[in-house]
Design a protein around this motif. Structure first.
Motif, PDB file in Angstrom:
ATOM      1  N   LYS A 150      55.725  49.622  46.520  1.00  0.00           N
ATOM      2  CA  LYS A 150      54.520  48.843  46.745  1.00  0.00           C
ATOM      3  C   LYS A 150      54.119  48.173  45.451  1.00  0.00           C
ATOM      4  O   LYS A 150      54.022  48.807  44.407  1.00  0.00           O
ATOM      5  N   MET A 151      53.889  46.870  45.493  1.00  0.00           N
ATOM      6  CA  MET A 151      53.535  46.108  44.303  1.00  0.00           C
ATOM      7  C   MET A 151      52.129  45.550  44.496  1.00  0.00           C
ATOM      8  O   MET A 151      51.812  44.936  45.522  1.00  0.00           O
ATOM      9  N   VAL A 152      51.261  45.768  43.422  1.00  0.00           N
ATOM     10  CA  VAL A 152      49.881  45.269  43.443  1.00  0.00           C
ATOM     11  C   VAL A 152      49.617  44.560  42.127  1.00  0.00           C
ATOM     12  O   VAL A 152      49.945  45.067  41.044  1.00  0.00           O
ATOM     13  N   ALA A 153      49.030  43.382  42.173  1.00  0.00           N
ATOM     14  CA  ALA A 153      48.674  42.616  40.963  1.00  0.00           C
ATOM     15  C   ALA A 153      47.223  42.171  41.083  1.00  0.00           C
ATOM     16  O   ALA A 153      46.853  41.553  42.085  1.00  0.00           O
ATOM     17  N   LEU A 154      46.386  42.549  40.022  1.00  0.00           N
ATOM     18  CA  LEU A 154      44.978  42.182  40.023  1.00  0.00           C
ATOM     19  C   LEU A 154      44.659  41.375  38.763  1.00  0.00           C
ATOM     20  O   LEU A 154      45.205  41.645  37.678  1.00  0.00           O
ATOM     21  N   PRO A 155      43.809  40.398  38.831  1.00  0.00           N
ATOM     22  CA  PRO A 155      43.429  39.619  37.646  1.00  0.00           C
ATOM     23  C   PRO A 155      42.484  40.429  36.742  1.00  0.00           C
ATOM     24  O   PRO A 155      41.703  41.261  37.235  1.00  0.00           O
ATOM     25  N   VAL A 156      42.573  40.183  35.445  1.00  0.00           N
ATOM     26  CA  VAL A 156      41.654  40.786  34.455  1.00  0.00           C
ATOM     27  C   VAL A 156      40.729  39.672  33.970  1.00  0.00           C
ATOM     28  O   VAL A 156      41.191  38.660  33.445  1.00  0.00           O
ATOM     29  N   THR A 157      39.443  39.861  34.229  1.00  0.00           N
ATOM     30  CA  THR A 157      38.468  38.806  33.892  1.00  0.00           C
ATOM     31  C   THR A 157      37.536  39.294  32.801  1.00  0.00           C
ATOM     32  O   THR A 157      37.197  40.487  32.721  1.00  0.00           O
ATOM     33  N   TYR A 158      37.141  38.343  31.972  1.00  0.00           N
ATOM     34  CA  TYR A 158      36.169  38.620  30.914  1.00  0.00           C
ATOM     35  C   TYR A 158      35.240  37.418  30.868  1.00  0.00           C
ATOM     36  O   TYR A 158      35.686  36.298  30.640  1.00  0.00           O
ATOM     37  N   ASN A 159      33.936  37.711  31.107  1.00  0.00           N
ATOM     38  CA  ASN A 159      32.941  36.633  31.197  1.00  0.00           C
ATOM     39  C   ASN A 159      33.395  35.573  32.207  1.00  0.00           C
ATOM     40  O   ASN A 159      33.390  34.360  31.949  1.00  0.00           O
ATOM     41  N   ASP A 160      33.824  36.087  33.377  1.00  0.00           N
ATOM     42  CA  ASP A 160      34.232  35.220  34.495  1.00  0.00           C
ATOM     43  C   ASP A 160      35.442  34.361  34.168  1.00  0.00           C
ATOM     44  O   ASP A 160      35.680  33.338  34.808  1.00  0.00           O
TER      45      ASP A 160
END
Length: 615
Positions: A150-160
């Protein structure tokens, strides 16, 4: 064969039905249950990965933010810090966690052996979508070792702002092993359920099939003629009521068979004691029933396997006519060996046929009634011969009497008034006797077939009109109205005009004699429905004929009122002559009368084409 018959029994069929029902139910439940468990495990597994990836993205946001701001002095410290966090805090069994910066470059990884990936770009589509701030990026993949992951990719946000991504790849081997264990448990449970169901099905099926087997044995006993056995009644359910109904049916069948045997005995007794012979044939013409008198009349020992046509000397066409009801009565001559040697005449049998009809099947057989009419025929023949002899013997003296009467009329006697009266009486009696002799001679010729038919094409309407014209004087004397009616489609017919004129003259003469003044006479001609016969009828409104005399009205010399018939000049031979002429044409004649209401005489003639062929 035994195995095949075993699997055709109701008990086996019921057990198989129970097993199939349980199997189908368990399969449906299993598919739904395992699918639900599998989906639940996959969802839980995915959510767990997403939660850890989300937590990691929050930790990594502050670490990746300086890289976005271009603080290059602390980049190496940041990378080491992320590696430490990923390896120690976010290690998932059988999974690899990677932290990537905004350029998809691997910054940290949880697998010690994949440290060489740091500084390289991850070109996965899921990573690219995460860096585009697309939150839901997950998919199942199968690696080169045929392992489902299973592969999951999430964005990393800083100050939108997207400053990187978290990439997690975890093995799903344990999850599918769990699903397989559930499948095995369910399969074992299904086998156990099928075993228990089979045992219960055998027990339940036996409770149903046992009464049915009892009914079967009872039915076989009834088929063998044993009506004393009773089917067991084991309850008040449907099978119990069926057993009671079957026992009631057996009792009624026994009574019906007893009554049928009694009726058969009566029928056999009647047939055996009949003075006439009776034989019955099936639809193929083979005799199936006969009585003792038939054996005596036909001088045979048995009719078993004998065809009626060969027995009676009939052709197949004639038998077909008999079975169709077109020839009801025939006469056959039977001569024994002794009669042939002595030269004596054989016996004459009158055979009357009656078709046997069955509903929805038409004619299924024929019944023939045999009567010995030898004596009757001899008497009739003697009477015919007597009439011929008397006619020939009386014709000469009657002619002489007529000659003397003519001489007297010429003035041979001196007493003119008396002589004229005598001459009138002699002349009238002479004419009457001459008519009698003429009629007798005509009958004799007809009986001996010495009056051949001279058929010619005849206009039917013209023939009836001429008959009415010949009797116009007598009709006017009694104020009788004569009506002629001929169907439009009927033009001409081939017949012996002279003989048919004689038939019509006899019928019209009778109608005038026995119709009161002011009455009516109707002459009609038409075709039958099948256009094969010409039907001519003479109807009057006269005094009619009593019912007791109708059966003998065509007999020779038979008169309803003898005194009145003689006074009117009748000889008692007119209808007999008419019948013989019509019969010679191949037709039939019938009479219907009601006392004081009138009489209708109808005769039919075959419609023939030129040359005597049927129309």
């Amino acid at each position: 064969m035994k195995a095949r018959s075993f699997f055709r029994t109701i008990q086996v069929k019921l057990v198989i039905i129970y097993l199939l029902l349980i199997l189908v139910a368990m399969q449906l439940i299993g598919v739904y249950f395992i699918s639900t468990v599998k989906n639940s495990l996959i969802t839980s597994f995915t959510n767990n990965l997403k939660e850890q990836a989300d937590i990691l993205s929050k930790f990594a946001a502050t670490s990746l933010a300086p890289n976005m701001e271009g603080e290059g002095g602390s980049a190496e410290n940041t990378t080491e810090d992320l590696n430490l966090v990923v390896r120690n805090l976010f290690s998932i069994s059988g999974a690899e966690v990677q932290v990537l910066d905004a350029n998809a470059t691997v910054v940290a990884t949880s697998v010690q052996g994949h440290q060489s990936y740091i500084g390289q770009k991850n070109k996965s589509l899921a990573v690219s979508r995460a860096l585009q701030n697309i939150p839901d990026n997950e998919e199942e993949i199968i690696d080169e070792n045929n392992t489902r992951k299973k592969m999951v990719a999430l964005p990393v946000t800083y100050n939108d702002k997207v400053v990187g991504a978290v990439y997690v790849v975890a093995s799903m081997t344990e999850l599918y092993e769990t699903v397989n264990r559930v499948n095995q448990i369910f399969f074992s449970g299904t086998l156990i359920a099928l075993g228990l169901t089979g045992v219960l099905g055998i027990v339940l099926a036996h409770t149903i099939t046992s009464p049915i087997q009892g009914l079967t044995r009872q039915a076989e006993a009834v088929a063998e003629g044993r009506f004393d056995l009773k089917a067991p009644v084991l309850g008040d359910d449907e099978i119990g009521r069926l057993s009671m109904a079957f026992n009631e049916m057996t009792s009624r069948l026994k009574e019906a068979l007893s009554a049928n045997e009694e009726e058969n005995e009566k029928l056999v007794s009647v047939l055996s004691n009949m003075s006439d012979g009776v034989v019955a044939a099936d639809e193929r013409g083979y005799i199936i029933v006969w009585n003792r008198r038939a054996l005596e009349l036909l001088d045979v020992e048995t009719f078993q396997g004998v065809e009626m046509a060969s027995l009676l000397g009939l052709s197949r066409d004639k038998l077909a006519e008999v079975q169709a009801g077109r020839a009801r009565t025939i006469l056959i001559n039977r001569e024994t060996a002794e009669e042939e040697e002595s030269g004596a005449d054989g016996s004459l049998l009158k055979v009357t046929f009656t078709p046997i009809h069955r509903r929805d099947k038409g004619i299924t057989g024929t019944i023939a009634v045999l009567q010995d009419v030898t004596e009757q025929e001899k008497l009739e023949q003697s009477r015919r011969q007597f009439v011929a002899n008397v006619s020939h013997e009386l014709r000469t003296p009657l002619t002489t009497i007529k000659s003397y009467a003519e001489a007297l009329e010429d003035g041979a006697l001196e007493e003119r008034e008396l002589s004229e009266r005598f001459v009138g009486v002699i002349s009238n009696e002479t004419e009457r006797m001459i008519r009698l002799v003429t009629d007798l001679l005509h009958l004799s010729r007809l009986d001996s077939n010495q009056a051949p038919l001279r058929r010619r094409q005849t206009n039917v309407h013209e023939m009836l009109d001429e008959v009415a014209d010949r009797f116009s004087f007598q009709l006017r004397q009694k104020s009788i109205k004569a009506t002629v009616q001929v169907d439009r489609g009927l033009k001409k017919a081939w017949l012996d005009r002279d003989q048919i004129d004689q038939v019509l003259d006899n019928l019209i003469s009778n109608a005038i004699k026995y119709t009161l003044d002011g009455g009516k006479i109707y002459m009609t001609a038409r075709k039958t429905e099948d256009d094969s016969l010409l039907e001519i009828s003479v109807k009057d409104t006269g005094i009619g004929i009593p019912k007791k005399d109708l059966s003998r009205i065509f007999d020779r010399f038979y008169r309803v009122d003898k005194a009145r018939s003689r006074n009117m000049g009748g000889t008692g031979l007119g209808l007999s002559i008419a019948r013989e002429i019509v019969k010679a044409h191949g037709g039939t004649i019938s009479l219907h009368s009601e006392l004081n209401e009138g009489t209708t005489v109808t005769f039919t003639l075959p419609l023939l084409q030129e040359g005597g062929e049927s129309a």
